[in-house]
Design a protein around this motif. Structure first.
Motif, short mmCIF file in Angstrom:
data_model
loop_
_atom_site.label_atom_id
_atom_site.label_comp_id
_atom_site.label_asym_id
_atom_site.label_seq_id
_atom_site.Cartn_x
_atom_site.Cartn_y
_atom_site.Cartn_z
N ILE A 14 20.21 24.14 18.66
CA ILE A 14 18.97 23.76 19.36
C ILE A 14 17.76 24.09 18.50
O ILE A 14 16.84 23.27 18.37
CB ILE A 14 18.89 24.45 20.74
N ILE A 15 17.73 25.25 17.91
CA ILE A 15 16.61 25.65 17.05
C ILE A 15 16.49 24.72 15.85
O ILE A 15 15.39 24.31 15.47
CB ILE A 15 16.75 27.13 16.64
N MET A 16 17.62 24.36 15.25
CA MET A 16 17.59 23.44 14.11
C MET A 16 17.05 22.07 14.52
O MET A 16 16.25 21.46 13.80
CB MET A 16 18.98 23.32 13.48
N LEU A 17 17.48 21.56 15.68
CA LEU A 17 17.00 20.26 16.15
C LEU A 17 15.50 20.30 16.45
O LEU A 17 14.77 19.35 16.12
CB LEU A 17 17.78 19.83 17.39
N ILE A 18 15.03 21.37 17.04
CA ILE A 18 13.60 21.51 17.29
C ILE A 18 12.83 21.52 15.98
O ILE A 18 11.80 20.85 15.84
CB ILE A 18 13.31 22.77 18.13
N ALA A 19 13.35 22.27 14.99
CA ALA A 19 12.69 22.34 13.68
C ALA A 19 12.64 20.96 13.02
O ALA A 19 11.62 20.56 12.45
CB ALA A 19 13.39 23.35 12.78
N ILE A 20 13.72 20.22 13.11
CA ILE A 20 13.76 18.86 12.52
C ILE A 20 12.76 17.96 13.23
O ILE A 20 12.00 17.22 12.58
CB ILE A 20 15.19 18.28 12.59
N ASN A 21 12.73 18.01 14.55
CA ASN A 21 11.78 17.17 15.31
C ASN A 21 10.34 17.52 14.96
O ASN A 21 9.51 16.63 14.77
CB ASN A 21 12.01 17.33 16.81
N LEU A 22 10.04 18.80 14.88
CA LEU A 22 8.68 19.21 14.52
C LEU A 22 8.33 18.75 13.10
O LEU A 22 7.20 18.34 12.84
CB LEU A 22 8.52 20.73 14.65
N SER A 23 9.28 18.81 12.20
CA SER A 23 9.04 18.36 10.83
C SER A 23 8.73 16.86 10.79
O SER A 23 7.80 16.44 10.10
CB SER A 23 10.26 18.63 9.95
N VAL A 24 9.49 16.09 11.52
CA VAL A 24 9.26 14.64 11.55
C VAL A 24 7.90 14.33 12.18
O VAL A 24 7.13 13.51 11.66
CB VAL A 24 10.40 13.91 12.31
N THR A 26 5.28 16.27 12.31
CA THR A 26 4.25 16.72 11.37
C THR A 26 4.09 15.71 10.25
O THR A 26 2.98 15.35 9.86
CB THR A 26 4.62 18.10 10.79
N TRP A 27 5.19 15.21 9.74
CA TRP A 27 5.14 14.22 8.66
C TRP A 27 4.43 12.95 9.14
O TRP A 27 3.59 12.40 8.44
CB TRP A 27 6.54 13.91 8.17
N LEU A 28 4.77 12.49 10.34
CA LEU A 28 4.12 11.29 10.88
C LEU A 28 2.62 11.51 11.08
O LEU A 28 1.81 10.63 10.82
CB LEU A 28 4.75 10.88 12.21
N PHE A 30 0.57 13.77 9.53
CA PHE A 30 -0.22 14.07 8.34
C PHE A 30 0.04 13.16 7.16
O PHE A 30 -0.63 13.28 6.14
CB PHE A 30 0.02 15.53 7.91
N SER A 31 0.98 12.23 7.27
CA SER A 31 1.22 11.33 6.15
C SER A 31 0.01 10.41 5.97
O SER A 31 -0.63 10.02 6.94
CB SER A 31 2.49 10.49 6.38
N PRO A 32 -0.34 10.04 4.73
CA PRO A 32 -1.53 9.22 4.49
C PRO A 32 -1.52 7.90 5.24
O PRO A 32 -2.52 7.44 5.72
CB PRO A 32 -1.51 8.99 2.99
N LYS A 33 -0.36 7.30 5.37
CA LYS A 33 -0.29 6.02 6.05
C LYS A 33 -0.08 6.18 7.54
O LYS A 33 -0.34 5.27 8.29
CB LYS A 33 0.84 5.17 5.46
N GLY A 34 0.41 7.32 7.95
CA GLY A 34 0.63 7.56 9.38
C GLY A 34 1.62 6.58 9.95
O GLY A 34 2.45 6.03 9.26
N THR A 35 1.54 6.34 11.23
CA THR A 35 2.43 5.38 11.85
C THR A 35 1.87 3.99 11.62
O THR A 35 0.72 3.72 11.90
CB THR A 35 2.56 5.65 13.37
N GLN A 36 2.68 3.14 11.08
CA GLN A 36 2.35 1.75 10.79
C GLN A 36 1.24 1.60 9.75
O GLN A 36 0.68 0.54 9.60
CB GLN A 36 1.96 1.01 12.07
N GLY A 37 0.89 2.67 9.04
CA GLY A 37 -0.03 2.56 7.93
C GLY A 37 -1.48 2.32 8.28
O GLY A 37 -2.27 2.00 7.43
N GLN A 38 -1.86 2.45 9.52
CA GLN A 38 -3.23 2.18 9.90
C GLN A 38 -3.83 3.37 10.64
O GLN A 38 -3.13 4.11 11.31
CB GLN A 38 -3.31 0.95 10.81
N MET A 39 -5.13 3.51 10.52
CA MET A 39 -5.85 4.56 11.23
C MET A 39 -6.27 3.96 12.57
O MET A 39 -7.30 3.30 12.67
CB MET A 39 -7.07 5.01 10.41
#
Length: 153
Positions: A14-24, A26-28, A30-39
């Protein structure tokens, strides 16, 4: 004893799955393109953490902006199509091409001016802390994104 090992294993999973979800997430976020590449407007509002009053004003500014730029962007698409169709002729007139290009660049300029005004209005809504976020995050992300096919109202 066997049950304790199973419970411990489940907690680790459960802790590993939570960590993976939080990582994904966070990546979505803070990534420069974000979701679908638009602001998107929603992302701007979320990033700036507007209060209720600011959110209401932001909605008004956003709706007004898209009401102004959607027809301009549509006319830009039409003008580009017409220009491309025109140059398919065996001997297109350079003067006609020049005139069509002037009209097209005028519309592009108008679109950019309205977009600049729109972002100025959004920045004016911000308090001092939000202005820092706006300058360092929203504008930087917006600079990195490419031209939009369709606005995301």
């Amino acid at each position: 004893m066997e049950d304790v090992k199973k419970i411990k294993t489940l907690w680790i999973a459960i802790i590993m799955l939570i960590a993976i979800n939080l990582s994904v997430l966070t990546w979505l976020w803070f990534s420069p393109k974000g979701t679908q590449g638009q602001m998107s407007p929603e992302r701007i509002e979320r990033t700036l953490n507007f209060d209720n009053k600011q959110s209401e004003q932001f909605e008004i500014i956003k709706d007004k902006h898209f009401a102004e730029v959607i027809p301009i962007r549509d006319s830009i698409k039409i003008m580009k199509s017409e220009l491309l169709e025109y140059i398919k002729q065996d001997k297109p007139d350079p003067k006609v091409i020049d005139e069509k290009m002037k009209l097209l660049t005028g519309k592009i300029k108008e679109n950019e001016e309205k977009t600049l005004k729109h972002f100025s209005e959004i920045r004016a809504l911000c308090n001092e802390d939000q202005k820092q976020v706006f300058d360092n995050d929203v504008l930087e992300r917006f600079k990195k994104q490419g031209p939009r096919e369709k606005p995301n109202p």
